[in-house]
Design an enzyme around this catalytic site. Sequence first.
Site, mmCIF file in Angstrom:
data_model
loop_
_atom_site.group_PDB
_atom_site.id
_atom_site.type_symbol
_atom_site.label_atom_id
_atom_site.label_comp_id
_atom_site.label_asym_id
_atom_site.label_seq_id
_atom_site.Cartn_x
_atom_site.Cartn_y
_atom_site.Cartn_z
ATOM 1 N N MET A 1 30.686 0.377 -9.081
ATOM 2 C CA MET A 1 29.366 -0.399 -9.176
ATOM 3 C C MET A 1 28.237 1.336 -9.445
ATOM 4 O O MET A 1 27.016 1.144 -10.440
ATOM 5 C CB MET A 1 29.066 -1.085 -7.860
ATOM 6 C CG MET A 1 27.929 -1.442 -7.940
ATOM 7 S SD MET A 1 28.173 -3.301 -8.301
ATOM 8 C CE MET A 1 26.806 -3.234 -10.449
ATOM 9 N N VAL A 2 27.726 1.696 -8.379
ATOM 10 C CA VAL A 2 26.743 3.025 -8.120
ATOM 11 C C VAL A 2 27.406 3.992 -9.672
ATOM 12 O O VAL A 2 26.824 4.540 -10.634
ATOM 13 C CB VAL A 2 26.826 3.427 -7.201
ATOM 14 C CG1 VAL A 2 25.755 4.538 -7.163
ATOM 15 C CG2 VAL A 2 26.253 2.442 -5.918
ATOM 16 N N ARG B 1 43.951 5.321 -8.137
ATOM 17 C CA ARG B 1 44.652 4.578 -8.927
ATOM 18 C C ARG B 1 44.031 4.567 -10.589
ATOM 19 O O ARG B 1 44.995 3.547 -11.548
ATOM 20 C CB ARG B 1 43.860 2.833 -8.391
ATOM 21 C CG ARG B 1 44.347 2.487 -6.835
ATOM 22 C CD ARG B 1 43.722 1.859 -6.510
ATOM 23 N NE ARG B 1 42.478 1.581 -6.175
ATOM 24 C CZ ARG B 1 42.719 2.295 -4.809
ATOM 25 N NH1 ARG B 1 42.800 2.528 -3.950
ATOM 26 N NH2 ARG B 1 40.456 2.487 -4.734
ATOM 27 N N CYS C 1 20.550 2.055 1.002
ATOM 28 C CA CYS C 1 19.645 1.326 -0.415
ATOM 29 C C CYS C 1 18.189 0.637 0.222
ATOM 30 O O CYS C 1 17.619 0.938 -0.813
ATOM 31 C CB CYS C 1 20.353 1.302 -1.912
ATOM 32 S SG CYS C 1 21.596 -0.367 -0.591
ATOM 33 N N GLY D 1 24.724 -4.596 -4.101
ATOM 34 C CA GLY D 1 25.037 -3.494 -2.733
ATOM 35 C C GLY D 1 26.155 -3.164 -1.903
ATOM 36 O O GLY D 1 26.098 -2.059 -1.727
ATOM 37 N N GLU E 1 24.513 -2.023 8.735
ATOM 38 C CA GLU E 1 23.740 -2.295 8.380
ATOM 39 C C GLU E 1 21.954 -1.644 9.022
ATOM 40 O O GLU E 1 21.084 -1.428 9.213
ATOM 41 C CB GLU E 1 23.144 -3.011 6.966
ATOM 42 C CG GLU E 1 22.282 -2.532 6.216
ATOM 43 C CD GLU E 1 23.552 -2.274 4.561
ATOM 44 O OE1 GLU E 1 24.353 -1.424 5.500
ATOM 45 O OE2 GLU E 1 22.224 -2.552 3.500
ATOM 46 N N LYS F 1 21.718 1.912 10.718
ATOM 47 C CA LYS F 1 21.645 2.152 9.615
ATOM 48 C C LYS F 1 19.605 2.211 9.551
ATOM 49 O O LYS F 1 18.808 3.146 9.145
ATOM 50 C CB LYS F 1 21.974 1.880 8.151
ATOM 51 C CG LYS F 1 22.994 2.736 8.448
ATOM 52 C CD LYS F 1 23.893 2.522 6.447
ATOM 53 C CE LYS F 1 25.374 2.460 6.690
ATOM 54 N NZ LYS F 1 25.717 1.976 5.991
ATOM 55 N N HIS G 1 16.905 -5.257 -3.752
ATOM 56 C CA HIS G 1 17.015 -5.699 -2.708
ATOM 57 C C HIS G 1 15.806 -6.078 -1.744
ATOM 58 O O HIS G 1 14.346 -5.355 -1.888
ATOM 59 C CB HIS G 1 16.967 -4.531 -1.422
ATOM 60 C CG HIS G 1 18.457 -4.165 -1.343
ATOM 61 N ND1 HIS G 1 19.857 -5.266 -1.601
ATOM 62 C CD2 HIS G 1 19.253 -3.476 -0.770
ATOM 63 C CE1 HIS G 1 20.465 -4.577 -1.860
ATOM 64 N NE2 HIS G 1 21.023 -3.746 -1.212
ATOM 65 N N ASN H 1 18.331 -1.874 -6.021
ATOM 66 C CA ASN H 1 18.692 -1.144 -5.664
ATOM 67 C C ASN H 1 19.690 -0.378 -6.050
ATOM 68 O O ASN H 1 20.081 0.551 -5.301
ATOM 69 C CB ASN H 1 19.387 -1.995 -4.161
ATOM 70 C CG ASN H 1 20.813 -3.260 -5.270
ATOM 71 O OD1 ASN H 1 19.638 -4.080 -6.137
ATOM 72 N ND2 ASN H 1 21.794 -3.533 -4.268
HETATM 73 P P1 NAP Z 1 32.715 0.668 -5.628
HETATM 74 O O1 NAP Z 1 32.118 -0.253 -6.166
HETATM 75 O O2 NAP Z 1 33.410 0.317 -4.796
HETATM 76 O O3 NAP Z 1 33.251 1.867 -5.905
HETATM 77 C C1 NAP Z 1 33.532 3.092 -5.285
HETATM 78 C C2 NAP Z 1 33.926 4.096 -6.070
HETATM 79 O O4 NAP Z 1 35.253 5.073 -5.141
HETATM 80 C C3 NAP Z 1 35.519 3.581 -7.150
HETATM 81 O O5 NAP Z 1 34.782 4.838 -8.156
HETATM 82 C C4 NAP Z 1 36.559 4.545 -6.132
HETATM 83 O O6 NAP Z 1 37.720 4.518 -7.972
HETATM 84 C C5 NAP Z 1 36.338 5.005 -5.985
HETATM 85 N N1 NAP Z 1 36.942 5.488 -4.702
HETATM 86 C C6 NAP Z 1 37.746 4.231 -3.916
HETATM 87 N N2 NAP Z 1 39.096 4.917 -3.312
HETATM 88 C C7 NAP Z 1 38.661 6.451 -3.203
HETATM 89 C C8 NAP Z 1 39.602 6.993 -2.673
HETATM 90 N N3 NAP Z 1 40.750 6.914 -1.778
HETATM 91 N N4 NAP Z 1 40.185 8.404 -4.077
HETATM 92 C C9 NAP Z 1 38.523 8.530 -4.430
HETATM 93 N N5 NAP Z 1 38.340 7.330 -5.314
HETATM 94 C C10 NAP Z 1 38.572 6.485 -4.178
HETATM 95 O O7 NAP Z 1 31.494 1.135 -4.335
HETATM 96 P P2 NAP Z 1 30.023 1.734 -4.659
HETATM 97 O O8 NAP Z 1 29.059 0.259 -4.481
HETATM 98 O O9 NAP Z 1 29.212 2.458 -6.356
HETATM 99 O O10 NAP Z 1 29.490 2.476 -3.821
HETATM 100 C C11 NAP Z 1 29.381 4.007 -3.427
HETATM 101 C C12 NAP Z 1 28.817 4.342 -2.551
HETATM 102 O O11 NAP Z 1 27.643 4.504 -3.099
HETATM 103 C C13 NAP Z 1 29.577 3.857 -1.399
HETATM 104 O O12 NAP Z 1 29.759 5.123 -0.727
HETATM 105 C C14 NAP Z 1 28.232 3.056 -1.032
HETATM 106 O O13 NAP Z 1 27.807 2.780 0.688
HETATM 107 C C15 NAP Z 1 27.339 4.173 -1.319
HETATM 108 N N6 NAP Z 1 25.987 3.118 -2.081
HETATM 109 C C16 NAP Z 1 25.922 1.888 -2.359
HETATM 110 C C17 NAP Z 1 24.298 1.596 -3.345
HETATM 111 C C18 NAP Z 1 24.841 -0.288 -3.826
HETATM 112 O O14 NAP Z 1 23.219 -0.444 -4.375
HETATM 113 N N7 NAP Z 1 26.098 -0.272 -3.995
HETATM 114 C C19 NAP Z 1 23.402 1.582 -2.898
HETATM 115 C C20 NAP Z 1 23.334 3.303 -1.776
HETATM 116 C C21 NAP Z 1 24.636 3.997 -1.722
HETATM 117 P P3 NAP Z 1 38.701 2.960 -8.199
HETATM 118 O O15 NAP Z 1 37.783 2.705 -9.064
HETATM 119 O O16 NAP Z 1 39.685 3.899 -8.711
HETATM 120 O O17 NAP Z 1 38.999 2.601 -7.082
#
Ligand code: NAP
Length: 362
Positions: free
Chosen positions: A15-16, A40, A158, A190, A212, A215, A253, A339
């Site tokens: 997502m990010v 994967r 966030c 998020g 959350e 944090k 948010h 967010n």
């Molecule tokens: P997400 O959509 O679940 O994406 C996760 C990413 O990590 C994907 O590229 C995934 O690759 C990769 N990944 C998962 N397992 C892995 C592994 N074993 N080895 C290497 N890569 C792996 O999560 P997200 O929402 O983008 O969040 C990413 C980070 O940003 C998190 O730490 C989260 O806490 C933080 N964050 C998110 C937000 C938000 O608004 N979403 C805001 C602030 C901070 P695949 O696609 O290949 O599985």
Amino acid sequence: MAEKIRVGVLGATGMVGQRYIKLLEDHPWFEVTYVAASPRSAGKLYKDAVKNRWLIGAEIPAKVADLTVEDANDEKKALGKCQFVFSALEMGKDEIKALEAAYAAEGIPVVSNASANRWTEDVPMLVPEINYEHLNVIAEQKKHHGWDKGFIAVKPNCSLQTYMMPIHALIKAGYEIKRMVVTTLQATSGAGYPGVPSFDMIDNIVPFIGGEEEKTEKECLKILGTVKDGKIENASLPLVSSTCTRVPVVDGHTACVSLEFGDKKPSLEEIEKIWTSYTSVPQELNLPSAPVHPIVVRHEENRPQPRRDRETEKGMACVIGRLRPCPVFDIKFVALSHNTKRGAALGGILNAELLKAKGYFD
Ligand code: NAP
């Protein structure tokens, strides 16, 4: 035109990560030359790895679509392919902590969105408008690990971005904030992709987001901390009580905030003046992603709203409304921010712009 800095995105398929790819498409300083994700996705072209789950607009940026996704767990693969990485990984905290350190040890700076290193003593947790001075701990961090060019800088959670700038603006203007009660209404994006099951989210509110509230209650003290002897000394106030909820909104948010000041209490007019005139180093440096107005105050009784207000200042503003007296504390208001822009990828890009402007990638 000066050559752009080559950057990598770890977690580029998430997502990010997707936000990073889209927001960096026409960035004046940075270009994406390296993408990595889980085993994967490794070995696939980026466009195939995100097929059926590309969420940000109609087209995948052409320059990234045909890059091959590498395994983010192998930091050596990034060598020579990028000058620093954005980390948007979702894995176990210890795994992310070790992996980010491994990139830094290879001389690749890490600008992270993950929470794994937020409490590492010598890692700055940056909101550039608030605590740009925390960059000063990076020298100590490099010395401590024996890292030459590599280092780690992180972004806070966030939901905090929704209200930390207005809090900081008031503190900067000389008002102590003793206590704060905050209730967040957090968007589904998020939770990453595919996130919360639709059956839990439609026609519903989930009154709990794992980890959350802790944090929200703790991170603000590090953000407001001061640098002493190469380390960040946390602030002792405000005391925060939070309730974090997930609501059926895609992006944006919202936070309902009540504040209690110390002995000196500003009037509502004064508060609005402090907020609307708030600018800081990112604005002075004219960083490409810095909002001109970091805090925007609205006067309609039914604003801010996620759908109407989240894109204010290209998704980088904190939009405030409903500023009024609080019968229990002193004041209360509703705040909103995007967010996955201010709270995630564009906030990370602003951190990197600050680091670049201050010479950390030289
Ligand atoms: P997400 O959509 O679940 O994406 C996760 C990413 O990590 C994907 O590229 C995934 O690759 C990769 N990944 C998962 N397992 C892995 C592994 N074993 N080895 C290497 N890569 C792996 O999560 P997200 O929402 O983008 O969040 C990413 C980070 O940003 C998190 O730490 C989260 O806490 C933080 N964050 C998110 C937000 C938000 O608004 N979403 C805001 C602030 C901070 P695949 O696609 O290949 O599985």
